[in-house]
Design an enzyme around this catalytic site. Sequence first.
Site, short mmCIF file in Angstrom:
data_model
loop_
_atom_site.label_atom_id
_atom_site.label_comp_id
_atom_site.label_asym_id
_atom_site.label_seq_id
_atom_site.Cartn_x
_atom_site.Cartn_y
_atom_site.Cartn_z
N SER A 124 0.89 -1.31 -0.07
CA SER A 124 0.12 -0.02 -0.17
C SER A 124 0.96 1.30 -0.15
CB SER A 124 -0.86 -0.03 1.32
OG SER A 124 -1.56 1.26 1.61
N TYR A 148 -1.75 -0.74 10.92
CA TYR A 148 -2.04 -1.61 9.58
C TYR A 148 -0.72 -0.98 8.70
CZ TYR A 148 -3.71 -1.40 4.69
OH TYR A 148 -3.76 -1.80 3.48
N LYS A 152 2.35 -3.71 6.84
CA LYS A 152 2.50 -3.72 5.43
C LYS A 152 4.21 -3.58 5.44
CE LYS A 152 -1.34 -4.25 3.66
NZ LYS A 152 -1.72 -5.65 2.83
N TYR A 176 -0.27 -0.23 -3.80
CA TYR A 176 -1.67 0.41 -4.39
C TYR A 176 -1.87 1.74 -3.72
CZ TYR A 176 -2.80 -4.48 -4.44
OH TYR A 176 -2.92 -5.87 -4.58
N PHE A 177 -2.14 2.61 -4.58
CA PHE A 177 -2.91 4.02 -3.99
C PHE A 177 -4.14 3.74 -3.69
CE2 PHE A 177 0.71 7.10 -4.00
CZ PHE A 177 1.81 5.87 -4.26
N LEU A 199 -13.60 7.29 1.36
CA LEU A 199 -14.34 8.34 0.43
C LEU A 199 -15.52 7.75 -0.35
CD1 LEU A 199 -14.81 11.36 0.19
CD2 LEU A 199 -13.00 11.20 -1.74
N ARG A 230 -5.95 12.64 -3.58
CA ARG A 230 -5.34 11.35 -3.66
C ARG A 230 -5.34 10.79 -5.05
NH1 ARG A 230 -5.14 12.73 1.05
NH2 ARG A 230 -5.52 11.53 2.68
P1 NAD Z 1 -10.81 -7.02 1.17
O1 NAD Z 1 -11.22 -6.95 2.85
O2 NAD Z 1 -12.28 -6.61 0.39
O3 NAD Z 1 -10.48 -8.48 0.94
C1 NAD Z 1 -9.43 -9.15 1.55
C2 NAD Z 1 -9.81 -10.47 1.59
O4 NAD Z 1 -9.19 -11.33 2.41
C3 NAD Z 1 -11.24 -10.63 2.16
O5 NAD Z 1 -12.26 -11.31 1.28
C4 NAD Z 1 -11.41 -11.19 3.54
O6 NAD Z 1 -12.44 -12.05 4.06
C5 NAD Z 1 -10.05 -12.18 3.36
N1 NAD Z 1 -9.10 -12.45 4.63
C6 NAD Z 1 -8.77 -11.47 5.58
N2 NAD Z 1 -7.79 -12.18 6.53
C7 NAD Z 1 -7.72 -13.58 5.90
C8 NAD Z 1 -7.12 -14.61 6.37
N3 NAD Z 1 -6.47 -14.47 7.64
N4 NAD Z 1 -7.34 -15.84 5.87
C9 NAD Z 1 -8.05 -15.72 4.71
N5 NAD Z 1 -8.80 -14.78 4.17
C10 NAD Z 1 -8.54 -13.71 4.79
O7 NAD Z 1 -9.74 -5.88 1.14
P2 NAD Z 1 -9.30 -5.48 -0.31
O8 NAD Z 1 -9.55 -3.92 -0.41
O9 NAD Z 1 -9.60 -6.22 -1.31
O10 NAD Z 1 -7.67 -5.45 -0.34
C11 NAD Z 1 -7.08 -6.42 -0.70
C12 NAD Z 1 -5.49 -6.30 -0.14
O11 NAD Z 1 -5.18 -5.06 -0.56
C13 NAD Z 1 -5.04 -5.94 1.63
O12 NAD Z 1 -4.06 -6.78 1.82
C14 NAD Z 1 -5.15 -4.70 1.66
O13 NAD Z 1 -4.52 -4.30 2.79
C15 NAD Z 1 -4.45 -4.30 0.48
N6 NAD Z 1 -4.73 -2.75 -0.07
C16 NAD Z 1 -5.84 -2.46 -0.10
C17 NAD Z 1 -6.37 -1.06 -0.40
C18 NAD Z 1 -7.92 -0.45 -0.49
O14 NAD Z 1 -8.00 0.62 -0.31
N7 NAD Z 1 -8.64 -1.25 -0.73
C19 NAD Z 1 -5.23 -0.08 -0.60
C20 NAD Z 1 -4.05 -0.47 -0.43
C21 NAD Z 1 -3.74 -1.91 -0.25
N1 UFG Z 2 -12.56 11.63 3.36
C1 UFG Z 2 -13.60 12.43 3.52
N2 UFG Z 2 -14.77 11.96 3.81
C2 UFG Z 2 -15.18 10.82 4.39
C3 UFG Z 2 -13.87 9.88 3.92
C4 UFG Z 2 -12.76 10.38 3.19
O1 UFG Z 2 -13.51 13.80 3.29
O2 UFG Z 2 -16.24 10.25 4.47
C5 UFG Z 2 -11.43 12.27 2.77
C6 UFG Z 2 -10.04 12.09 3.58
O3 UFG Z 2 -10.15 12.79 4.40
C7 UFG Z 2 -8.97 11.85 2.41
C8 UFG Z 2 -9.68 11.41 1.30
O4 UFG Z 2 -11.10 11.37 1.37
O5 UFG Z 2 -8.88 13.21 2.10
C9 UFG Z 2 -9.33 9.87 0.79
O6 UFG Z 2 -9.68 9.14 2.24
P1 UFG Z 2 -9.94 7.54 2.13
O7 UFG Z 2 -10.35 7.05 3.42
O8 UFG Z 2 -10.96 6.93 0.93
O9 UFG Z 2 -8.41 7.00 1.77
P2 UFG Z 2 -7.17 7.15 2.56
O10 UFG Z 2 -6.19 8.09 1.58
O11 UFG Z 2 -7.01 7.94 3.80
O12 UFG Z 2 -6.44 5.94 2.93
C10 UFG Z 2 -6.64 4.72 1.97
C11 UFG Z 2 -6.83 3.44 2.46
C12 UFG Z 2 -5.66 3.05 3.38
C13 UFG Z 2 -4.31 3.23 2.51
C14 UFG Z 2 -4.31 4.28 1.86
C15 UFG Z 2 -3.32 4.48 1.02
O13 UFG Z 2 -7.85 3.52 3.26
O14 UFG Z 2 -5.72 1.66 3.91
O15 UFG Z 2 -5.42 4.64 1.20
O16 UFG Z 2 -2.85 3.58 -0.02
F1 UFG Z 2 -3.35 3.07 3.38
#
Ligand code: NAD
Ligand code: UFG
Length: 334
Positions: A124, A148, A152, A176-177, A199, A230
């Site tokens: 991330s 968290y 990572k 990922y962003f 958001l 973002r």
């Molecule tokens: P998500 O929660 O939708 O998917 C994660 C999946 O993993 C879920 O289906 C959950 O049931 C499963 N899971 C969790 N713990 C488990 C375990 N111990 N054993 C088996 N399955 C398990 O999340 P996502 O948004 O699809 O994210 C996927 C990955 O990408 C994560 O590692 C997350 O940290 C990373 N990531 C996500 C974002 C984002 O904003 N969505 C940003 C950066 C990185």
């Molecule tokens: N925001 C609002 N209102 C809301 C939710 C978010 O104003 O209800 C704003 C936040 O303040 C921020 C922007 O929208 O400025 C984006 O917020 P997000 O919560 O959607 O995303 P973040 O960038 O805070 O965090 C996400 C993931 C994290 C990851 C990070 C970098 O949630 O897990 O991107 O990849 F670490």
Amino acid sequence: MNILLTGGAGYIGSHTAVVLSQAGHEVVLLDNFCNSQKSVLGRLQKILDKVLPCVEADVRDTALVAKTLQDYKIDAVIHFAGLKAVGESVEKPIEYYANNVQGTISLLEAMKSANVKTLVFSSSATVYGNPQYLPIDENHPISATNAYGRSKLHIEEMLKDIAISNSEWKIICLRYFNPVGAHESGLIGEDPNGLPNNLMPCIAHVAVGKFPYLKIYGNDYPTIDGTGVRDYIHVMDLADGHLAALAYVRNHKGWVAVNIGTGHGASVLDIISTYEFVSGQEIIFQIEGRRNGDIASCYAKVDKARNLLGWQAKYNLEKMCSSSWLWQNFSNKA
Ligand code: NAD
Ligand code: UFG
């Protein structure tokens, strides 16, 4: 290739499963459904017109993961499984380290015993901490401000050590962003258990009347309009990025980290106005104080992804918002 997707029923995993399967790979999902629904399997079947095998398991069950790797003759693993809510990680660090770090150790043990040494890891942009410069390239110093993010960081460092220990390992960390949007069918999308706090899903909740208004966390940041900026990336672009990462990593030993973003920043107000445009709904909002731990701006330098993986994002904000809107309407009815 035969590819195991841990966390494959989740948001990013399910979209990646579609892309990999359509590209001709054999995809196997492994998930414990702690943050996803089993109904996603039927929806994947509808999109793909085939059933993807799914093993219901915790990634920390090393023996079962090893057996899965052997049974399906897996060539490579994409490791999505983990917990991802920043706020929750501050309250429940043990759960986060157990799931994310211990889960990865368990997977690595299983991979080692099954002699599978090709891994794509879901990292991330959070590993960059508070950006020291923009756009953020992969050489930017890494740090963490919450459990968290630190999980990572630990995993990335651990993977680096493993690649050093044995030159057979092929490991790519995708940073990922901000993934948003959904598959064009509207059948799969972001479906977290509990209330959203990112958001895009919050805006979608306002658009359908589940939330009365959107809270904007701060309009006094040093950004174009004062709201947070973002690098939002369409989840289907992200899924394509995994296909490109697999093609690269299967032929490259060692460890590498690559940003997966668009390279462009968008503010909260940009996203609101685009969502209003594509949905025809008014997004009522209220300005609140800054959210703890938030940063002003974060967007990626994406040259490495382009040069190394031959990949770049192609979808714009309109596509991100319109697919989110389609999914929101579907999931509201489902
Ligand atoms: P998500 O929660 O939708 O998917 C994660 C999946 O993993 C879920 O289906 C959950 O049931 C499963 N899971 C969790 N713990 C488990 C375990 N111990 N054993 C088996 N399955 C398990 O999340 P996502 O948004 O699809 O994210 C996927 C990955 O990408 C994560 O590692 C997350 O940290 C990373 N990531 C996500 C974002 C984002 O904003 N969505 C940003 C950066 C990185
Ligand atoms: N925001 C609002 N209102 C809301 C939710 C978010 O104003 O209800 C704003 C936040 O303040 C921020 C922007 O929208 O400025 C984006 O917020 P997000 O919560 O959607 O995303 P973040 O960038 O805070 O965090 C996400 C993931 C994290 C990851 C990070 C970098 O949630 O897990 O991107 O990849 F670490």
